[in-house]
Design a protein around this motif. Sequence first.
Motif, PDB file in Angstrom:
ATOM      1  N   HIS A  53       4.171   4.928  -6.479  1.00 39.98           N
ATOM      2  CA  HIS A  53       3.979   4.928  -7.717  1.00 39.98           C
ATOM      3  C   HIS A  53       2.752   5.564  -8.233  1.00 39.98           C
ATOM      4  O   HIS A  53       2.977   6.247  -9.348  1.00 39.98           O
ATOM      5  CB  HIS A  53       3.541   3.343  -7.945  1.00 39.98           C
ATOM      6  N   GLU A  54       1.785   5.615  -7.580  1.00 45.35           N
ATOM      7  CA  GLU A  54       0.535   6.712  -8.240  1.00 45.35           C
ATOM      8  C   GLU A  54       0.982   8.179  -8.034  1.00 45.35           C
ATOM      9  O   GLU A  54       0.720   8.974  -9.096  1.00 45.35           O
ATOM     10  CB  GLU A  54      -0.614   6.267  -7.436  1.00 45.35           C
TER      11      GLU A  54
ATOM     12  N   SER B 186       0.953  -1.248   0.087  1.00 44.29           N
ATOM     13  CA  SER B 186      -0.062   0.134  -0.172  1.00 44.29           C
ATOM     14  C   SER B 186       0.692   1.277   0.030  1.00 44.29           C
ATOM     15  O   SER B 186       0.607   2.231  -0.698  1.00 44.29           O
ATOM     16  CB  SER B 186      -0.895  -0.047   1.335  1.00 44.29           C
TER      17      SER B 186
ATOM     18  N   ASP C 171       2.493  -7.953 -12.002  1.00 42.81           N
ATOM     19  CA  ASP C 171       1.091  -7.431 -11.885  1.00 42.81           C
ATOM     20  C   ASP C 171       0.049  -8.136 -12.718  1.00 42.81           C
ATOM     21  O   ASP C 171      -0.961  -8.536 -12.540  1.00 42.81           O
ATOM     22  CB  ASP C 171       1.317  -5.767 -12.212  1.00 42.81           C
TER      23      ASP C 171
ATOM     24  N   CYS D 215       7.393   3.317 -11.669  1.00 41.81           N
ATOM     25  CA  CYS D 215       7.279   1.831 -10.872  1.00 41.81           C
ATOM     26  C   CYS D 215       8.647   1.232 -11.134  1.00 41.81           C
ATOM     27  O   CYS D 215       9.251   0.861 -12.261  1.00 41.81           O
ATOM     28  CB  CYS D 215       6.364   1.029 -12.001  1.00 41.81           C
TER      29      CYS D 215
ATOM     30  N   ASN E 134       0.011  -5.833  -7.428  1.00 39.35           N
ATOM     31  CA  ASN E 134      -0.688  -4.868  -7.861  1.00 39.35           C
ATOM     32  C   ASN E 134      -0.024  -3.325  -7.531  1.00 39.35           C
ATOM     33  O   ASN E 134      -0.584  -3.002  -6.681  1.00 39.35           O
ATOM     34  CB  ASN E 134      -2.201  -4.870  -7.283  1.00 39.35           C
ATOM     35  N   LEU E 135       1.090  -3.022  -8.026  1.00 35.49           N
ATOM     36  CA  LEU E 135       2.016  -2.172  -7.621  1.00 35.49           C
ATOM     37  C   LEU E 135       2.137  -0.992  -8.718  1.00 35.49           C
ATOM     38  O   LEU E 135       2.336   0.172  -8.122  1.00 35.49           O
ATOM     39  CB  LEU E 135       3.309  -2.681  -7.221  1.00 35.49           C
ATOM     40  N   CYS E 136       2.253  -1.137  -9.771  1.00 34.19           N
ATOM     41  CA  CYS E 136       2.384  -0.388 -10.907  1.00 34.19           C
ATOM     42  C   CYS E 136       1.302   0.717 -10.953  1.00 34.19           C
ATOM     43  O   CYS E 136       0.112   0.270 -10.598  1.00 34.19           O
ATOM     44  CB  CYS E 136       2.763  -0.969 -12.118  1.00 34.19           C
ATOM     45  N   PRO E 137       1.500   2.036 -11.303  1.00 33.58           N
ATOM     46  CA  PRO E 137       0.349   2.908 -11.338  1.00 33.58           C
ATOM     47  C   PRO E 137      -0.505   2.552 -12.539  1.00 33.58           C
ATOM     48  O   PRO E 137      -0.223   1.638 -13.356  1.00 33.58           O
ATOM     49  CB  PRO E 137       1.188   4.055 -11.696  1.00 33.58           C
ATOM     50  N   SER E 138      -1.777   2.940 -12.327  1.00 35.91           N
ATOM     51  CA  SER E 138      -2.802   2.863 -13.206  1.00 35.91           C
ATOM     52  C   SER E 138      -2.332   3.169 -14.606  1.00 35.91           C
ATOM     53  O   SER E 138      -3.021   2.688 -15.639  1.00 35.91           O
ATOM     54  CB  SER E 138      -4.058   3.589 -12.811  1.00 35.91           C
TER      55      SER E 138
ATOM     56  N   LYS F  21       2.385   1.599  -3.540  1.00 32.84           N
ATOM     57  CA  LYS F  21       1.374   1.900  -4.547  1.00 32.84           C
ATOM     58  C   LYS F  21       1.214   3.563  -4.277  1.00 32.84           C
ATOM     59  O   LYS F  21       0.857   4.096  -5.444  1.00 32.84           O
ATOM     60  CB  LYS F  21       0.036   1.477  -4.234  1.00 32.84           C
TER      61      LYS F  21
END
Length: 239
Positions: free
Chosen positions: A156-157, A150, A176, A162, A182-186, A153
């Motif tokens: 990264h966001e 978390s 991912d 990343c 679930n670590l890389c940005p959207s 994240k």
Amino acid sequence: MGVEGCTKCIKYMLFFFNFIFWLAGGVILGVALWLRHDPKTSNLLELEFDGAHAPSTFYISVHILIAVGAVMMVVGFLGCYGAIQESQCLLGTFFACLVILFACEVAAGIWGFMHKDTVSTEMTNFYDNVYDKAMVQSVNDQDKTKAAASVLKVFHETLNCCGKGKATSVLTKFTDQLGLTNLCPSSGALVSCHNRIDELFSDKIYLIGIAALVVAVIMIFEMIFSMVLCCGIRNSPVY
């Protein structure tokens, strides 16, 4: 009646420089408050993981900058009033305040130059520690793994990056896609977070350095003019 001739010209020049100094204090105070509440830096510097907080060196510098800006506004007003009133007492107090401020600024500049890479280095080390723990799939410590993920994240966001480098960026993206993390940005960016951290804090440190240099030049002129005006008032025949 008051001072005449060249001394009168210096009086109004001192008033002008003091007004600029007062404005510069307001600008520095505003910039410092922006640096303190900038969403990117706030999101990162308020993070906490495994009992350790993000490095606070940057915030210490910003809080000092806030204090300097506030003091500059007070001193600038004192100088303006002293110049208009042609008061030796106020001008002498103003000069003493300028000397103290200038000495503090020089000391802060030397400290800042010696530690110019400290902020980004500390933040990079903090990021690496969180990244390594987030990527380790520990069966016996799932809660801590989730906590690390978390925090990572947020990095990264916020920075739109990343991984620690190209290889780790690709690795993280791959895990991912496999559903392991679930670590890389959207956005899907694969830029190194090390580079993003350096860019974020280096740009702000250069901004602080430029502001300090401009203020130092103004302060030198003000110290010269205040002493010349003080001497002119003392030697004026009207007193």
